[in-house]
Design a protein around this motif. Sequence first.
Motif, PDB file in Angstrom:
ATOM      1  N   PRO A  24      12.717  55.156 -57.460  1.00 36.13           N
ATOM      2  CA  PRO A  24      13.084  54.036 -58.362  1.00 36.13           C
ATOM      3  C   PRO A  24      13.755  53.082 -57.634  1.00 36.13           C
ATOM      4  O   PRO A  24      14.888  53.651 -56.908  1.00 36.13           O
ATOM      5  CB  PRO A  24      13.434  54.567 -59.494  1.00 36.13           C
ATOM      6  N   SER A  25      13.857  51.636 -57.735  1.00 34.75           N
ATOM      7  CA  SER A  25      14.600  50.700 -57.157  1.00 34.75           C
ATOM      8  C   SER A  25      15.785  50.413 -57.946  1.00 34.75           C
ATOM      9  O   SER A  25      16.724  50.051 -57.296  1.00 34.75           O
ATOM     10  CB  SER A  25      13.802  49.519 -57.011  1.00 34.75           C
ATOM     11  N   GLY A  26      15.811  50.730 -59.133  1.00 34.50           N
ATOM     12  CA  GLY A  26      17.093  50.512 -59.763  1.00 34.50           C
ATOM     13  C   GLY A  26      17.028  49.180 -60.488  1.00 34.50           C
ATOM     14  O   GLY A  26      18.127  48.878 -61.064  1.00 34.50           O
ATOM     15  N   GLY A  27      15.842  48.471 -60.420  1.00 40.58           N
ATOM     16  CA  GLY A  27      15.996  47.110 -61.189  1.00 40.58           C
ATOM     17  C   GLY A  27      16.731  46.063 -60.244  1.00 40.58           C
ATOM     18  O   GLY A  27      16.878  46.447 -59.020  1.00 40.58           O
ATOM     19  N   GLY A  28      16.887  44.828 -60.717  1.00 40.17           N
ATOM     20  CA  GLY A  28      17.227  43.588 -60.303  1.00 40.17           C
ATOM     21  C   GLY A  28      16.718  42.383 -60.954  1.00 40.17           C
ATOM     22  O   GLY A  28      16.543  42.380 -62.288  1.00 40.17           O
ATOM     23  N   LEU A  62      11.349  41.949 -58.392  1.00 38.09           N
ATOM     24  CA  LEU A  62      10.291  42.742 -58.775  1.00 38.09           C
ATOM     25  C   LEU A  62       9.108  42.309 -58.060  1.00 38.09           C
ATOM     26  O   LEU A  62       8.039  43.192 -57.665  1.00 38.09           O
ATOM     27  CB  LEU A  62      10.445  42.604 -60.194  1.00 38.09           C
ATOM     28  N   ILE A  63       8.634  41.172 -57.940  1.00 37.98           N
ATOM     29  CA  ILE A  63       7.577  40.650 -57.411  1.00 37.98           C
ATOM     30  C   ILE A  63       7.458  40.696 -55.939  1.00 37.98           C
ATOM     31  O   ILE A  63       6.481  41.008 -55.597  1.00 37.98           O
ATOM     32  CB  ILE A  63       7.584  38.996 -57.680  1.00 37.98           C
ATOM     33  N   ASN A  64       8.701  40.597 -55.129  1.00 34.23           N
ATOM     34  CA  ASN A  64       8.789  41.064 -53.913  1.00 34.23           C
ATOM     35  C   ASN A  64       8.317  42.573 -53.658  1.00 34.23           C
ATOM     36  O   ASN A  64       7.381  42.745 -52.712  1.00 34.23           O
ATOM     37  CB  ASN A  64       9.862  40.641 -53.161  1.00 34.23           C
ATOM     38  N   LEU A  65       8.851  43.478 -54.468  1.00 33.11           N
ATOM     39  CA  LEU A  65       8.532  44.599 -54.329  1.00 33.11           C
ATOM     40  C   LEU A  65       7.156  45.041 -54.550  1.00 33.11           C
ATOM     41  O   LEU A  65       6.490  45.857 -53.806  1.00 33.11           O
ATOM     42  CB  LEU A  65       9.344  45.796 -55.387  1.00 33.11           C
ATOM     43  N   LEU A  66       6.395  44.464 -55.478  1.00 29.66           N
ATOM     44  CA  LEU A  66       5.041  44.523 -56.045  1.00 29.66           C
ATOM     45  C   LEU A  66       3.987  44.145 -54.647  1.00 29.66           C
ATOM     46  O   LEU A  66       3.063  44.775 -54.455  1.00 29.66           O
ATOM     47  CB  LEU A  66       4.591  43.830 -57.096  1.00 29.66           C
ATOM     48  N   GLN A  67       4.629  43.070 -54.123  1.00 27.08           N
ATOM     49  CA  GLN A  67       3.792  42.521 -53.081  1.00 27.08           C
ATOM     50  C   GLN A  67       3.698  43.315 -51.970  1.00 27.08           C
ATOM     51  O   GLN A  67       2.880  43.765 -51.142  1.00 27.08           O
ATOM     52  CB  GLN A  67       4.410  41.085 -52.778  1.00 27.08           C
ATOM     53  N   ASP A  90       1.157  46.286 -52.001  1.00 28.41           N
ATOM     54  CA  ASP A  90      -0.364  46.231 -51.698  1.00 28.41           C
ATOM     55  C   ASP A  90      -1.237  47.249 -50.852  1.00 28.41           C
ATOM     56  O   ASP A  90      -0.742  47.273 -49.717  1.00 28.41           O
ATOM     57  CB  ASP A  90      -0.492  44.696 -51.241  1.00 28.41           C
ATOM     58  N   ASN A  91      -2.349  47.756 -51.638  1.00 27.87           N
ATOM     59  CA  ASN A  91      -3.287  48.550 -50.927  1.00 27.87           C
ATOM     60  C   ASN A  91      -2.710  49.967 -50.499  1.00 27.87           C
ATOM     61  O   ASN A  91      -3.119  50.560 -49.867  1.00 27.87           O
ATOM     62  CB  ASN A  91      -3.855  47.837 -49.721  1.00 27.87           C
ATOM     63  N   GLN A  92      -1.310  50.201 -50.952  1.00 29.73           N
ATOM     64  CA  GLN A  92      -0.496  51.581 -50.703  1.00 29.73           C
ATOM     65  C   GLN A  92      -1.053  52.297 -51.833  1.00 29.73           C
ATOM     66  O   GLN A  92      -1.980  51.919 -52.901  1.00 29.73           O
ATOM     67  CB  GLN A  92       0.732  51.372 -50.751  1.00 29.73           C
ATOM     68  N   SER A  93      -0.834  53.765 -51.686  1.00 27.40           N
ATOM     69  CA  SER A  93      -1.368  54.714 -52.550  1.00 27.40           C
ATOM     70  C   SER A  93      -0.731  54.490 -54.203  1.00 27.40           C
ATOM     71  O   SER A  93       0.340  53.913 -54.067  1.00 27.40           O
ATOM     72  CB  SER A  93      -1.305  56.140 -52.254  1.00 27.40           C
ATOM     73  N   TYR A  94      -1.442  54.933 -55.222  1.00 23.53           N
ATOM     74  CA  TYR A  94      -1.253  54.381 -56.439  1.00 23.53           C
ATOM     75  C   TYR A  94       0.173  54.795 -57.045  1.00 23.53           C
ATOM     76  O   TYR A  94       0.706  54.288 -57.733  1.00 23.53           O
ATOM     77  CB  TYR A  94      -2.266  55.070 -57.262  1.00 23.53           C
ATOM     78  N   PRO A  95       0.434  56.231 -56.396  1.00 21.70           N
ATOM     79  CA  PRO A  95       1.926  56.594 -56.992  1.00 21.70           C
ATOM     80  C   PRO A  95       3.080  55.812 -56.538  1.00 21.70           C
ATOM     81  O   PRO A  95       4.161  56.005 -56.890  1.00 21.70           O
ATOM     82  CB  PRO A  95       1.748  58.108 -56.358  1.00 21.70           C
ATOM     83  N   ARG A  96       2.765  54.985 -55.646  1.00 21.21           N
ATOM     84  CA  ARG A  96       4.019  54.116 -55.152  1.00 21.21           C
ATOM     85  C   ARG A  96       4.250  53.055 -56.335  1.00 21.21           C
ATOM     86  O   ARG A  96       5.213  52.700 -56.251  1.00 21.21           O
ATOM     87  CB  ARG A  96       3.588  53.300 -54.048  1.00 21.21           C
ATOM     88  N   TYR A  97       3.551  53.089 -57.243  1.00 23.92           N
ATOM     89  CA  TYR A  97       4.141  52.278 -58.306  1.00 23.92           C
ATOM     90  C   TYR A  97       5.199  52.891 -59.169  1.00 23.92           C
ATOM     91  O   TYR A  97       5.976  52.223 -59.591  1.00 23.92           O
ATOM     92  CB  TYR A  97       3.026  52.141 -59.628  1.00 23.92           C
TER      93      TYR A  97
END
Length: 307
Positions: free
Chosen positions: A47-51, A56-61, A64-71
Amino acid sequence: MSGRGAYYKAKYGGGRGGGGRGRGGGGYSHGGHAGHGQQPPQPPQPPSGGGTADSLINLLQSLDNQSYPRYHSIETTTGWVYANRDSINGEPLMTLYCNRTQSDPYARPTRVEIKVPPTTAGYHQQAYATDVRRTALGGLLARRLYQVCRNTGGDQGGGGKGGWKGPKGGDVQVTKLGQNVVKQSAVEVDSDGGIIVRVTVNLPARGRSIMAGKAVEIFSSVLPTMIRSDILTQNNSEIPWVLSVEDQNSLRRQLVSNGLVGFVANGSVLPRVSGADDRPMEGAVPFVSPPTMEVTLRMLNGGREVK
């Protein structure tokens, strides 16, 4: 094959040379060979710990295309703060919390909690002065939020019609309330006027890979728009609504002292649309009490008498 064996074969592949643990398979694969454009499985990111919302948007970008558990990397107990361009009266628009994300596109959707500070919400203290009024206001906002989600298409996702490799998820779901006004957790109002919103988000995927573009749309546009269109859109109906619910509550408290087990006001519409729809039926004949059974009670707000 059935049970756990079938599950793991479908998830990781199996057989010799087919990406499983057979000879030449090179260990477990994630939906096929890496040479076909898919990445090998990666361990969940902590977990990133927030911010900030931008973080959050940069982290989601970056996912991209990584394995689902990386959510799991967007999980936070300190929150993602929507400030700067989203600020209202110097306060953040909202803070978003995601304590635990789903580990699989087919798992139960991810629960998201959104807190709107009192200054941002801006409701008059009269609307949340008592516990009954807070319950009433929360119920009103939850009903609005459900309708906003439907009207804006937030409840429409990828559809899951493209098969295993196709897009799936991407929808936001809000609890649909009935006619009863009771305590619920979809939208709660704090004693200081702050608002807590809880929805579920089916995090988007293609196959079992992250669809960052759709995820960014949800967290940067869909959810903030729902909050602005519901929580921050006041239309002067809030005070009459909470006072009406408070009056109903006061009438119920008068039943015992008047030797009653129930009370139906003259003019009430009792028939419902159907057994599966509890809205009042249009064109129904309003209820009128027989004169011999009519009683008079007094409402809390304004002291108006009702028969």
